[in-house]
Design a protein around this motif. Sequence first.
Motif, PDB file in Angstrom:
ATOM      1  N   ALA A  13      68.317  30.634   5.083  1.00 20.17           N
ATOM      2  CA  ALA A  13      70.236  30.179   3.836  1.00 20.17           C
ATOM      3  C   ALA A  13      70.645  31.286   4.401  1.00 20.17           C
ATOM      4  O   ALA A  13      71.973  31.276   4.523  1.00 20.17           O
ATOM      5  N   ASP A  14      70.401  32.728   3.885  1.00 17.61           N
ATOM      6  CA  ASP A  14      71.877  33.671   4.346  1.00 17.61           C
ATOM      7  C   ASP A  14      72.255  33.537   5.762  1.00 17.61           C
ATOM      8  O   ASP A  14      72.878  33.977   5.924  1.00 17.61           O
ATOM      9  N   TRP A  15      71.194  33.653   6.937  1.00 14.57           N
ATOM     10  CA  TRP A  15      71.640  33.592   7.939  1.00 14.57           C
ATOM     11  C   TRP A  15      72.770  32.748   8.228  1.00 14.57           C
ATOM     12  O   TRP A  15      73.614  32.712   8.733  1.00 14.57           O
ATOM     13  N   LEU A  16      71.773  31.184   8.030  1.00 18.85           N
ATOM     14  CA  LEU A  16      73.339  30.260   7.925  1.00 18.85           C
ATOM     15  C   LEU A  16      74.418  30.458   7.358  1.00 18.85           C
ATOM     16  O   LEU A  16      75.818  30.701   7.723  1.00 18.85           O
ATOM     17  N   LEU A  17      74.757  30.955   5.332  1.00 13.33           N
ATOM     18  CA  LEU A  17      75.543  31.233   4.809  1.00 13.33           C
ATOM     19  C   LEU A  17      76.523  32.936   5.494  1.00 13.33           C
ATOM     20  O   LEU A  17      77.477  32.887   5.398  1.00 13.33           O
ATOM     21  N   GLU A  18      75.489  33.306   6.627  1.00 13.38           N
ATOM     22  CA  GLU A  18      76.374  34.662   7.232  1.00 13.38           C
ATOM     23  C   GLU A  18      77.371  33.805   8.859  1.00 13.38           C
ATOM     24  O   GLU A  18      78.480  34.250   9.008  1.00 13.38           O
ATOM     25  N   ASP A  32      77.894  28.499  -2.051  1.00 13.92           N
ATOM     26  CA  ASP A  32      78.510  30.191  -1.084  1.00 13.92           C
ATOM     27  C   ASP A  32      77.389  31.417  -1.568  1.00 13.92           C
ATOM     28  O   ASP A  32      76.902  31.134  -2.489  1.00 13.92           O
ATOM     29  N   HIS A  33      77.764  31.956  -0.757  1.00 18.32           N
ATOM     30  CA  HIS A  33      76.646  32.776  -0.434  1.00 18.32           C
ATOM     31  C   HIS A  33      76.422  33.622  -1.848  1.00 18.32           C
ATOM     32  O   HIS A  33      75.542  34.069  -2.332  1.00 18.32           O
ATOM     33  N   ASN A  34      77.428  34.556  -2.480  1.00 18.37           N
ATOM     34  CA  ASN A  34      77.291  35.026  -3.695  1.00 18.37           C
ATOM     35  C   ASN A  34      76.879  34.396  -4.684  1.00 18.37           C
ATOM     36  O   ASN A  34      75.823  35.030  -5.045  1.00 18.37           O
ATOM     37  N   ASN A  35      77.182  33.063  -4.671  1.00 18.44           N
ATOM     38  CA  ASN A  35      75.586  32.364  -5.836  1.00 18.44           C
ATOM     39  C   ASN A  35      74.484  32.318  -5.539  1.00 18.44           C
ATOM     40  O   ASN A  35      73.832  32.244  -6.329  1.00 18.44           O
ATOM     41  N   TYR A  36      74.517  31.812  -3.865  1.00 19.25           N
ATOM     42  CA  TYR A  36      73.316  31.970  -3.587  1.00 19.25           C
ATOM     43  C   TYR A  36      72.682  32.713  -4.075  1.00 19.25           C
ATOM     44  O   TYR A  36      71.409  33.352  -4.320  1.00 19.25           O
TER      45      TYR A  36
END
Length: 302
Positions: A13-18, A32-36
Amino acid sequence: TNFVWLPLVEEEADWLLEKKTIPSNFLFQLPDHNNYNTARDKRSFTQRFMQDRLTPRLYTPDELLVDFPAAGVVVKPAIGKGAIGRRFINKASDLNNIQSGDLIQERIGEGREVIGAFFLCKNGVMLAHYQHRRVRTFPEEGGVSCCAETIMIEEVKTAGARIMKELDWSGLAMIEFLKHPHENIYLAIECNARLWGTVLLSEFSRHHLVLKYIDSCLQIPIRFTEPLFKASIRWYFPYEIWYALRSPFKHLGLLRWGGKDNCYIGGTGAGWSRAIGFVLFSILNPEKWQTLYKKITPSINQ
């Protein structure tokens, strides 16, 4: 043809959000990445909702040296999997064992008393939800749910929906709740920003959060399902078999098989051919043995 990604691994998930560009037929839902990252990090998650008394209190070692709570505290990695690395501390002199990445959380109950609340959301709006109550965990004092049954507590649903709305959550998430013994409220002890180990109970009980997640990703109407009134799941191999072999006089009854309301992870939920394949794969996979050892070791040491 569309491909729907399921949130099995948080690092994916981290990779996809980046990623800057993703093929239009590769579908998924995440906040969004911050909330994740807030949900994934136990310290950030607890701090975010502590003021609203939706999560337990956090402590610093200096605070505990002055005033150590009678109920003790829970120490665990800020980012980790399951109960690995978690321990209970009952006196200030044991604080020397805390690692730099650990958080210290108010202890409000036992891990085996957890209510799991499962959510499918879109932009903070809850689309589907169900809960389970832990019956048995591995290790016995708290960890992965090796037996759980469906339940519904409105207070948990309301608190979880409030957290999901605050995080503007999209996709699937699991929030673990414990009831505070003195304040008579349910508090969220952590959030798993991914699919959970007992996800099969969602499908067996006909809540079908995975199928509804796929519907949401495909942007088609979320299917309506009529869930079973009561359903349970058992992680027969290896966890309940371990209990039975380790303490036969206490747990021998766990070897009993059957019941139309029971679904077995890696067993009846998969079909016999895949169940046999699952057992063989688990026996021959060294990583499975390493994971089992990590879960067994704290239990043996205590």
